[in-house]
Design an enzyme around this catalytic site. Structure first.
Site, PDB file in Angstrom:
ATOM      1  N   TRP A 353       0.823  -1.213   0.000  1.00  0.00           N
ATOM      2  CA  TRP A 353       0.000   0.000   0.000  1.00  0.00           C
ATOM      3  C   TRP A 353       0.856   1.262   0.000  1.00  0.00           C
ATOM      4  O   TRP A 353       0.341   2.364  -0.187  1.00  0.00           O
ATOM      5  CB  TRP A 353      -0.952   0.001   1.194  1.00  0.00           C
ATOM      6  CG  TRP A 353      -0.275   0.101   2.543  1.00  0.00           C
ATOM      7  CD1 TRP A 353       0.384  -0.888   3.203  1.00  0.00           C
ATOM      8  CD2 TRP A 353      -0.207   1.250   3.392  1.00  0.00           C
ATOM      9  NE1 TRP A 353       0.864  -0.436   4.414  1.00  0.00           N
ATOM     10  CE2 TRP A 353       0.512   0.864   4.557  1.00  0.00           C
ATOM     11  CE3 TRP A 353      -0.697   2.560   3.309  1.00  0.00           C
ATOM     12  CZ2 TRP A 353       0.761   1.749   5.611  1.00  0.00           C
ATOM     13  CZ3 TRP A 353      -0.439   3.429   4.363  1.00  0.00           C
ATOM     14  CH2 TRP A 353       0.279   3.021   5.494  1.00  0.00           C
ATOM     15  N   ASP A 354       2.157   1.088   0.207  1.00  0.00           N
ATOM     16  CA  ASP A 354       3.079   2.228   0.171  1.00  0.00           C
ATOM     17  C   ASP A 354       2.906   3.041  -1.114  1.00  0.00           C
ATOM     18  O   ASP A 354       3.037   4.269  -1.110  1.00  0.00           O
ATOM     19  CB  ASP A 354       4.531   1.755   0.215  1.00  0.00           C
ATOM     20  CG  ASP A 354       4.841   0.866   1.411  1.00  0.00           C
ATOM     21  OD1 ASP A 354       3.895   0.397   2.069  1.00  0.00           O
ATOM     22  OD2 ASP A 354       6.030   0.616   1.674  1.00  0.00           O
ATOM     23  N   GLU A 482       1.698  -1.263  12.987  1.00  0.00           N
ATOM     24  CA  GLU A 482       1.760  -2.723  13.101  1.00  0.00           C
ATOM     25  C   GLU A 482       2.230  -3.197  14.469  1.00  0.00           C
ATOM     26  O   GLU A 482       2.369  -4.405  14.683  1.00  0.00           O
ATOM     27  CB  GLU A 482       2.656  -3.277  11.992  1.00  0.00           C
ATOM     28  CG  GLU A 482       2.051  -3.087  10.617  1.00  0.00           C
ATOM     29  CD  GLU A 482       3.020  -3.383   9.485  1.00  0.00           C
ATOM     30  OE1 GLU A 482       2.554  -3.563   8.350  1.00  0.00           O
ATOM     31  OE2 GLU A 482       4.248  -3.415   9.737  1.00  0.00           O
ATOM     32  N   LYS A 587       4.544   2.306  15.877  1.00  0.00           N
ATOM     33  CA  LYS A 587       5.560   2.090  14.846  1.00  0.00           C
ATOM     34  C   LYS A 587       5.546   3.215  13.818  1.00  0.00           C
ATOM     35  O   LYS A 587       6.589   3.707  13.398  1.00  0.00           O
ATOM     36  CB  LYS A 587       5.316   0.746  14.152  1.00  0.00           C
ATOM     37  CG  LYS A 587       6.320   0.406  13.074  1.00  0.00           C
ATOM     38  CD  LYS A 587       5.968  -0.909  12.387  1.00  0.00           C
ATOM     39  CE  LYS A 587       6.988  -1.262  11.313  1.00  0.00           C
ATOM     40  NZ  LYS A 587       6.612  -2.479  10.569  1.00  0.00           N
ATOM     41  N   GLN A 588       4.352   3.608  13.398  1.00  0.00           N
ATOM     42  CA  GLN A 588       4.224   4.662  12.402  1.00  0.00           C
ATOM     43  C   GLN A 588       2.879   5.338  12.553  1.00  0.00           C
ATOM     44  O   GLN A 588       1.997   4.856  13.257  1.00  0.00           O
ATOM     45  CB  GLN A 588       4.351   4.105  10.986  1.00  0.00           C
ATOM     46  CG  GLN A 588       3.188   3.233  10.542  1.00  0.00           C
ATOM     47  CD  GLN A 588       3.413   2.619   9.186  1.00  0.00           C
ATOM     48  OE1 GLN A 588       3.982   1.552   9.087  1.00  0.00           O
ATOM     49  NE2 GLN A 588       2.966   3.277   8.143  1.00  0.00           N
TER      50      GLN A 588
END
Length: 751
Positions: A353-354, A482, A587-588
């Site tokens: 999906w990046d 994640e 994480k992000q």
């Protein structure tokens, strides 16, 4: 954080060779031309630790998934790009002794990636007994002739006495992937001759295509050919000569690489390989390189970002753009952008999906619209696979894969593969983003409306209605963060599901009657979708005035990242997965990812309270994270934090921030430098078809400038200590907004 290369605006260079950093050097000196690519491993054999890797765009293998317990719906294979036949292999002997930099005494070492023209050079002086010889290597993958790899070696005798030089040049199919689940070889040699190999990927049990690759070498050299040798996997040609004191020999190896992706039969492939080899054999090295260099000059002319006053920031930005350009430039609509590109085996080299969330915004700004449209068409053409993915879960509509080559899910981690379903919303957002930026509705009203409809059917089936709360919910998901698996009501996922349904309903009102008939969305479906939009549950805490990442998040022990001992960072390399999942660490961007996507839909107060709450909890151990936070920080006028996060995203690999660049570069996160500068520092937005900016200049910089493609124009934006400057480089006059004031661009510089 570890820096092994010198800071230079246009080069990634070092004068030190350290065996312990060999893999890191290989990653950061990778080359590619969109068709193929390779890590910066040595041409010659190296007996120390190394990760040789050559990868061909679109060539992959379904490696059987290895799990302890098979689950219903589990992907049958883990698709991965495979290490290609090694066509750059060249070994050298000096007076009968093999060159090996893991063992030899060397001096004057230099390794240099020239980003301006995508040339990799290496030089050193080696001593073997009384012999002292200088080697100079050049390597490039042509962007003028995509099938062409060129190596040039210059060998100079610095000894007092003559030295015997031998070059053994090979094409070697005896390769394997380091991360193969079953340690298998993937290539079967079908044809081998002096200077050429044709090999096919071995048969598989999953019905996925087999690929054939052909490599043919020809040589231009002052050395004499002295023989050929062949084994079942390798063909080698030997050249030899004697160099007197101060005498120099040159050796060029030109390899044509073709694959069955472009040819129907092996005979067609071999013929094309031969024809292309003949074509390049008559052209000089300088002519081949000039053609390649000219195209790179055109790319930089349109897309270069210039930063004055901070060479570290400048090098980082260009390294980011270089990585993107070597991976994908829109020349082949069948390809996409893997997180590692052509620089390593991790992540399997597949599409994530990046692309939609991070690459699309950048390619919209630096290339013609057709490039981004190809990325959208890539997903449309894989709808059949997305249907299969949804059906595997017993659901309607289309579930786009987390990881794929052909549309079928091929990732082997359950909590990501079938729980990280926000990617369906990210793909919908990319359609909206393309349409908003380009003004082109031809995709969204045709192919795009089909994609949106099938995604919406998935969302409508995946949600459930809570009678107790009188709201729709989504349980058992993993958001972009994640470090939180199998949670209920992830705010990011719920928001995207609601937004996608709302956007699809809007698009359905605009499609033609013929397209509406094909889509066949009933009034009952539309009513259900609207009900979900109206009653979707989005976790919120009124006391903190934040959107809660997921149910139960606020019940964690909410300690900031600063509470983690430095020797335990990154936590994904020091903590158990159980400990990570129980921690509050992000994480992000998750909530912040949505605030970046829809940055103007939230109030300044909402952005501030959410940023202030979530940023101290974010470890940024996803390479994709810093750029998103940088943009939101810039929007909030948190200049210091915005610049800090820009530096992290722009130099993520150059400074090995996450201690994992040895596996390969983070190609899709190389969008981060451009995103942080253009959308962050320059404040670029599109409002109601109007391009707008709210620029600021970081205090440590003297100036920055970039060029941007927008609706048939190329615009140059410059920001310096005197103010903001805008110039129309090409295209019709255009009204833009700068700090909320309308400015007309008509080729004249405007302050």
């Amino acid at each position: 954080m570890k820096r092994i290369f010198e800071v230079q605006p246009w080069n990634v260079s070092t004068h030190e060779f350290k065996a312990e950093d060999k893999r890191l050097q290989e990653s950061m000196t990778s080359l590619g031309n969109g068709y193929m690519g390779m890590r910066g491993f040595f041409d010659e054999d190296y007996s120390g630790d190394s990760l040789p890797g050559i990868y061909l765009g679109g060539v992959w293998f379904p490696d059987k998934t290895r799990v302890g317990w098979w689950k219903n719906g589990y992907p049958k294979y883990f698709g991965k790009v495979i290490n290609a036949v090694n066509f750059i292999k060249m070994n050298f002997e000096i007076n009968g002794e093999k060159l090996d930099l893991a063992k030899d005494e060397i001096s004057d070492f230099e390794l240099n990636l020239h980003m301006k023209n995508a040339l990799l050079t290496r030089s050193f002086i080696v001593k073997k007994g009384d012999a002292k010889v200088k080697f100079n290597f050049e390597r490039f993958l042509s962007v003028a002739q995509k099938e062409l790899s060129v190596q040039k070696v210059t060998i100079e005798n610095l000894s007092n006495d003559p030295v015997d030089i031998k070059v053994i040049s090979s094409i070697d199919a005896n390769v394997k992937n380091e991360d193969a689940n079953y340690d298998e070889h993937f290539w079967e040699v079908k044809d081998i001759a002096a200077g050429s190999v044709v090999a096919e990927t071995k048969a598989n049990d999953f019905g996925t295509p087999r690929f054939t690759s052909g490599m043919q070498a020809n040589y231009v050299t002052s050395l004499a050919p002295v023989g050929n040798e062949m084994t079942d996997f390798e063909t080698s040609t030997t050249f030899a000569g004697t160099l007197n004191k101060d005498e120099t020999a040159s050796f060029e190896k030109r390899v044509i690489v073709v694959t069955s992706r472009d040819y129907d039969t092996q005979d067609d492939l071999i013929k094309a390989m031969n024809d292309l080899s003949k074509k390049v054999s008559t052209v000089s090295y300088d002519e081949l390189f000039t053609a390649h260099e000219n195209i790179w000059a055109q790319r930089w002319e349109q897309s270069d970002v210039k930063i004055q006053g901070d060479d570290e920031a400048q090098q980082g930005m260009r390294f980011n753009l270089f990585g993107l350009f070597t991976t994908y430039y829109g020349d082949d609509a069948r390809l996409n952008i893997g997180p590692k590109g052509f620089t390593g085996e991790k992540y399997g080299g597949a599409t994530y999906w990046d692309t939609e969330a991070f690459a699309v915004p950048v390619y919209l700004g630096i290339t013609k619209p057709e490039v981004t449209r190809n990325l959208l068409m890539y997903r449309y053409k894989q709808l059949d696979g997305a249907y299969v993915n949804a059906q595997e879960q017993g659901l309607k509509g289309a579930l786009y894969p987390m990881v794929t080559f052909n549309g079928i899910e091929c990732h082997n981690e359950w909590e990501i593969t079938f729980e990280e379903i926000h990617r369906n919303g990210d793909i919908a957002f990319a359609i909206y983003n393309y349409t908003r930026y380009t003004g082109d509705k031809s995709y969204v009203l045709n192919e795009g409306s089909k994609v949106l409809t099938e995604i919406s059917r998935f969302w409508a089936d995946r949600v459930h209605f809570s009678e107790r709360n009188n709201q729709y919910m989504i349980h058992g998901v993993t958001g972009p963060d994640e470090y939180e698996n199998n949670v209920d009501n992830n705010w990011n996922t719920n928001y995207l599901a609601r937004w996608t349904l709302e956007y699809t309903l809007k698009v359905l009102k605009e499609v033609s009657p013929e397209q509406a008939k094909q889509l066949n969305v009933s009034d009952e479906e539309k009513a259900k979708w609207q009900d979900i939009v109206d009653r979707m549950y989005l976790p919120y805490d009124k006391d903190l005035n934040i959107f809660v990442q997921h149910d139960g998040f606020l019940d964690k022990d909410l300690q900031p990242v600063s509470a983690i001992p430095e020797d335990q960072r990154p936590i994904n390399q020091n903590w158990s997965w159980d400990k990570i999942l129980r921690s509050p660490y992000i994480k992000q961007g998750d909530v912040l990812q949505i605030m970046y996507d829809f940055i103007d839909d939230f109030t300044p107060e909402e952005k501030k309270s959410n940023f202030d709450f979530y940023e101290p909890l974010t470890v940024h151990e996803s390479s994709l994270s810093p750029a998103i936070y940088s943009v939101v920080a810039a929007d909030l006028h948190y200049e210091k934090k915005a610049v800090e996060l820009y530096e992290r995203t722009a130099r993520l690999d150059l400074d090995n921030y996450n201690n994992d660049t040895v596996d390969g570069l983070h190609i899709t996160s190389m969008t981060g430098g451009w995103i942080a500068m253009v959308q962050g520092f320059a404040g670029m937005r599109v409002h109601d078809d109007t391009l707008s900016y709210k620029p600021f200049l970081p205090q440590k910089w003297d100036s920055y400038s970039f060029r941007q493609v927008f609706r048939g124009r190329v615009i140059e934006v410059s920001v310096d200590k005197d103010g903001n400057h805008f110039k129309l480089i090409s295209g019709e006059p255009l009204d833009i907004k700068v700090n909320d004031k309308t400015v007309t661009l008509d080729s004249l510089q405007t302050n």
